[in-house]
Design a protein around this motif. Structure first.
Motif, PDB file in Angstrom:
ATOM      1  N   ASN A 240       0.835  -1.190   0.000  1.00 42.79           N
ATOM      2  CA  ASN A 240       0.000   0.000   0.000  1.00 42.79           C
ATOM      3  C   ASN A 240       0.884   1.260   0.000  1.00 42.79           C
ATOM      4  OD1 ASN A 240      -2.029   1.773   0.265  1.00 42.79           O
ATOM      5  ND2 ASN A 240      -2.398   1.390   2.442  1.00 42.79           N
ATOM      6  N   VAL A 241       1.100   1.812  -1.201  1.00 44.42           N
ATOM      7  CA  VAL A 241       1.985   2.974  -1.311  1.00 44.42           C
ATOM      8  C   VAL A 241       1.179   4.164  -1.813  1.00 44.42           C
ATOM      9  CG1 VAL A 241       4.033   3.920  -2.423  1.00 44.42           C
ATOM     10  CG2 VAL A 241       3.949   1.504  -1.832  1.00 44.42           C
ATOM     11  N   GLN A 242       1.275   5.270  -1.127  1.00 44.61           N
ATOM     12  CA  GLN A 242       0.596   6.488  -1.566  1.00 44.61           C
ATOM     13  C   GLN A 242       1.650   7.551  -1.904  1.00 44.61           C
ATOM     14  OE1 GLN A 242      -1.884   7.593   1.723  1.00 44.61           O
ATOM     15  NE2 GLN A 242      -3.676   6.662   0.775  1.00 44.61           N
ATOM     16  N   VAL A 243       1.494   8.148  -3.033  1.00 42.68           N
ATOM     17  CA  VAL A 243       2.410   9.229  -3.410  1.00 42.68           C
ATOM     18  C   VAL A 243       1.599  10.513  -3.521  1.00 42.68           C
ATOM     19  CG1 VAL A 243       4.064  10.051  -5.112  1.00 42.68           C
ATOM     20  CG2 VAL A 243       3.876   7.610  -4.656  1.00 42.68           C
ATOM     21  N   ASP A 244       2.032  11.545  -2.835  1.00 44.25           N
ATOM     22  CA  ASP A 244       1.293  12.806  -2.817  1.00 44.25           C
ATOM     23  C   ASP A 244       2.027  13.848  -3.677  1.00 44.25           C
ATOM     24  OD1 ASP A 244      -0.122  15.024  -2.335  1.00 44.25           O
ATOM     25  OD2 ASP A 244       0.212  15.092  -0.167  1.00 44.25           O
ATOM     26  N   PHE A 245       1.438  14.137  -4.834  1.00 42.71           N
ATOM     27  CA  PHE A 245       2.047  15.119  -5.736  1.00 42.71           C
ATOM     28  C   PHE A 245       1.516  16.536  -5.499  1.00 42.71           C
ATOM     29  CE2 PHE A 245       2.501  11.162  -8.193  1.00 42.71           C
ATOM     30  CZ  PHE A 245       3.826  11.238  -8.570  1.00 42.71           C
ATOM     31  N   SER A 246       0.556  16.670  -4.607  1.00 42.81           N
ATOM     32  CA  SER A 246      -0.156  17.945  -4.523  1.00 42.81           C
ATOM     33  C   SER A 246       0.764  19.124  -4.220  1.00 42.81           C
ATOM     34  CB  SER A 246      -1.274  17.870  -3.483  1.00 42.81           C
ATOM     35  OG  SER A 246      -0.710  17.582  -2.225  1.00 42.81           O
ATOM     36  N   LYS A 247       1.733  18.896  -3.319  1.00 39.29           N
ATOM     37  CA  LYS A 247       2.630  20.003  -2.990  1.00 39.29           C
ATOM     38  C   LYS A 247       3.530  20.357  -4.179  1.00 39.29           C
ATOM     39  CE  LYS A 247       2.697  19.315   1.956  1.00 39.29           C
ATOM     40  NZ  LYS A 247       3.383  18.636   3.048  1.00 39.29           N
ATOM     41  N   ALA A 248       3.921  19.309  -4.906  1.00 47.61           N
ATOM     42  CA  ALA A 248       4.757  19.569  -6.092  1.00 47.61           C
ATOM     43  C   ALA A 248       3.978  20.370  -7.131  1.00 47.61           C
ATOM     44  CB  ALA A 248       5.228  18.257  -6.694  1.00 47.61           C
ATOM     45  N   PHE A 249       2.703  19.978  -7.346  1.00 46.15           N
ATOM     46  CA  PHE A 249       1.885  20.708  -8.312  1.00 46.15           C
ATOM     47  C   PHE A 249       1.639  22.140  -7.843  1.00 46.15           C
ATOM     48  CE2 PHE A 249       0.409  16.495  -9.986  1.00 46.15           C
ATOM     49  CZ  PHE A 249       0.932  16.682 -11.254  1.00 46.15           C
ATOM     50  N   GLU A 250       1.452  22.280  -6.533  1.00 43.34           N
ATOM     51  CA  GLU A 250       1.234  23.620  -5.986  1.00 43.34           C
ATOM     52  C   GLU A 250       2.440  24.515  -6.294  1.00 43.34           C
ATOM     53  OE1 GLU A 250      -1.247  26.206  -4.784  1.00 43.34           O
ATOM     54  OE2 GLU A 250      -1.826  24.092  -4.852  1.00 43.34           O
ATOM     55  N   GLY A 251       3.631  23.941  -6.114  1.00 41.57           N
ATOM     56  CA  GLY A 251       4.849  24.695  -6.405  1.00 41.57           C
ATOM     57  C   GLY A 251       4.961  25.046  -7.879  1.00 41.57           C
ATOM     58  N   LEU A 252       4.613  24.060  -8.726  1.00 37.87           N
ATOM     59  CA  LEU A 252       4.655  24.311 -10.174  1.00 37.87           C
ATOM     60  C   LEU A 252       3.677  25.411 -10.568  1.00 37.87           C
ATOM     61  CD1 LEU A 252       4.777  20.721 -11.727  1.00 37.87           C
ATOM     62  CD2 LEU A 252       6.504  22.513 -11.952  1.00 37.87           C
ATOM     63  N   LYS A 253       2.482  25.354  -9.984  1.00 40.94           N
ATOM     64  CA  LYS A 253       1.455  26.346 -10.292  1.00 40.94           C
ATOM     65  C   LYS A 253       1.928  27.748  -9.914  1.00 40.94           C
ATOM     66  CE  LYS A 253      -2.724  25.732  -8.515  1.00 40.94           C
ATOM     67  NZ  LYS A 253      -3.951  25.056  -8.028  1.00 40.94           N
ATOM     68  N   LYS A 254       2.507  27.835  -8.713  1.00 42.83           N
ATOM     69  CA  LYS A 254       2.982  29.151  -8.256  1.00 42.83           C
ATOM     70  C   LYS A 254       4.033  29.706  -9.194  1.00 42.83           C
ATOM     71  CE  LYS A 254       2.192  29.363  -3.305  1.00 42.83           C
ATOM     72  NZ  LYS A 254       2.759  29.120  -1.995  1.00 42.83           N
ATOM     73  N   LYS A 255       4.941  28.823  -9.625  1.00 43.43           N
ATOM     74  CA  LYS A 255       6.003  29.271 -10.525  1.00 43.43           C
ATOM     75  C   LYS A 255       5.414  29.698 -11.878  1.00 43.43           C
ATOM     76  CE  LYS A 255      10.485  28.047 -12.493  1.00 43.43           C
ATOM     77  NZ  LYS A 255      10.172  28.761 -13.710  1.00 43.43           N
ATOM     78  N   LEU A 256       4.458  28.911 -12.341  1.00 44.05           N
ATOM     79  CA  LEU A 256       3.808  29.219 -13.619  1.00 44.05           C
ATOM     80  C   LEU A 256       3.103  30.577 -13.557  1.00 44.05           C
ATOM     81  CD1 LEU A 256       3.175  27.931 -16.402  1.00 44.05           C
ATOM     82  CD2 LEU A 256       1.072  27.071 -15.412  1.00 44.05           C
ATOM     83  N   TYR A 257       2.348  30.812 -12.493  1.00 40.23           N
ATOM     84  CA  TYR A 257       1.662  32.092 -12.335  1.00 40.23           C
ATOM     85  C   TYR A 257       2.666  33.234 -12.252  1.00 40.23           C
ATOM     86  CZ  TYR A 257      -2.537  29.400 -11.094  1.00 40.23           C
ATOM     87  OH  TYR A 257      -3.598  28.553 -11.091  1.00 40.23           O
ATOM     88  N   SER A 258       3.718  32.987 -11.494  1.00 41.22           N
ATOM     89  CA  SER A 258       4.711  34.034 -11.295  1.00 41.22           C
ATOM     90  C   SER A 258       5.413  34.386 -12.615  1.00 41.22           C
ATOM     91  CB  SER A 258       5.714  33.548 -10.249  1.00 41.22           C
ATOM     92  OG  SER A 258       6.731  34.469 -10.120  1.00 41.22           O
ATOM     93  N   ASP A 259       5.827  33.341 -13.357  1.00 44.81           N
ATOM     94  CA  ASP A 259       6.506  33.574 -14.639  1.00 44.81           C
ATOM     95  C   ASP A 259       5.571  34.278 -15.621  1.00 44.81           C
ATOM     96  OD1 ASP A 259       8.680  32.325 -13.590  1.00 44.81           O
ATOM     97  OD2 ASP A 259       8.508  30.489 -14.770  1.00 44.81           O
ATOM     98  N   THR A 260       4.316  33.814 -15.656  1.00 46.58           N
ATOM     99  CA  THR A 260       3.346  34.401 -16.597  1.00 46.58           C
ATOM    100  C   THR A 260       3.093  35.869 -16.253  1.00 46.58           C
ATOM    101  OG1 THR A 260       2.290  32.246 -16.810  1.00 46.58           O
ATOM    102  CG2 THR A 260       1.029  34.135 -17.583  1.00 46.58           C
TER     103      THR A 260
END
Lengths: 136, 143
Positions: free
Chosen positions: B12-32
């Protein structure tokens, strides 16, 4: 002026056979506009240039341009002449791939804007964008 | 950050990408937002000047908001170049904070703006188109 700019202006000059005189005022040729003469006024504007590959020194370059082909027409002469000149410009550039001695140009659709009075003439803004790849 | 939890059975392995996506989103918004701010500044700076009236009339508007009527051309003083850019940047920052959920547009009610952009005798033809092209190219190359 870059060679690629000179060659596409040469293409225009070689293929424009209509009555409006080409005014090269934007290319260091002085023109005394006369209200009795109609003009085609080309101008080029580089919109962006991008190096597409690394290393940059040998990478291909894409250059995007806007080309203005404004018509200066005698005032109060209606639109039929405009339509015929626009048709010629469309056939020359709109959505065309044009090759000159050293470059190949890919053109967008020609656009015609609303006209306005400008000095002794009525000006019709006409423009088309193109891009060209080069090694320099 | 990507976090991984492994259960006792090791099946039973859970991988949480949410924080990574949150970081990507912030960078994307900032760059844009940075690219849009630069684009707006370029358009304002490149607007041909006679009295400064046309330059003073640039606004950044939320997508659906109604346009602004052109103020009277009364000899000024008009908003300065720096003020126009600052006002626009303020709106872009709000949009960035909201995650660009609303569209934005650059707006100028000057009646003769078409002559400045397209006129053969303008000081700086296609200055709007040039900025828009540069913005589009930069946004499409965000990584």
């Amino acid at each position: 002026m870059l060679l690629l700019e000179r060659e596409i202006l040469g293409h225009l000059s070689d293929n424009w056979t209509q009555s409006p005189v080409i005014s090269w005022a934007n290319f260091n040729v002085s023109v005394n506009y006369s209200s009795d003469i109609e003009y085609l006024v080309p101008f080029l504007r580089n919109l962006d240039s991008q190096i597409l590959e690394t290393p940059a020194s040998t990478g291909a370059v894409r250059r995007d341009y806007a080309m203005g082909l404004n018509l200066l027409l005698k005032e109060n002469t209606g639109t039929s002449a405009v339509n015929s000149y626009v048709e010629v410009l469309k056939n020359l550039f709109s959505k065309k791939d044009i090759s000159t001695a050293n470059y190949s140009y890919s053109f967008s659709p020609l656009e015609v804007g609303p006209g306005f009075g400008q000095g002794p003439h009525f000006e019709i803004p006409i423009s088309v964008e193109f891009y060209v790849y080069s090694s320099d | 950050m990507i976090t991984r939890k492994t259960g006792k059975s090791r099946k039973n392995v859970q991988v949480d990408f949410s924080k990574a996506f949150e970081g990507l989103k912030k960078k994307l918004y900032s760059d844009t937002a940075k690219i849009i701010q630069e684009g707006f500044s370029d358009i304002v700076i490149d607007t041909p000047i006679d009295t400064g009236y046309a330059k003073s009339n640039w606004f950044v508007l939320f997508g659906d908001s109604p346009g602004i009527s052109a103020p009277s051309k009364d000899g000024g003083p008009y908003r300065s170049e720096g003020q126009v850019i600052d006002d626009g940047s303020g709106i872009i920052k709000i949009l960035k904070k909201n995650g660009f959920k609303e569209g934005l547009r650059f707006y100028n009610p000057t009646p003769y703006m078409g002559m400045l952009e397209y006129g053969h005798s303008s000081q700086n033809q296609f200055f709007i188109r040039r900025s828009v092209k540069k913005m589009a190219n930069k946004i499409s190359s965000i990584r």
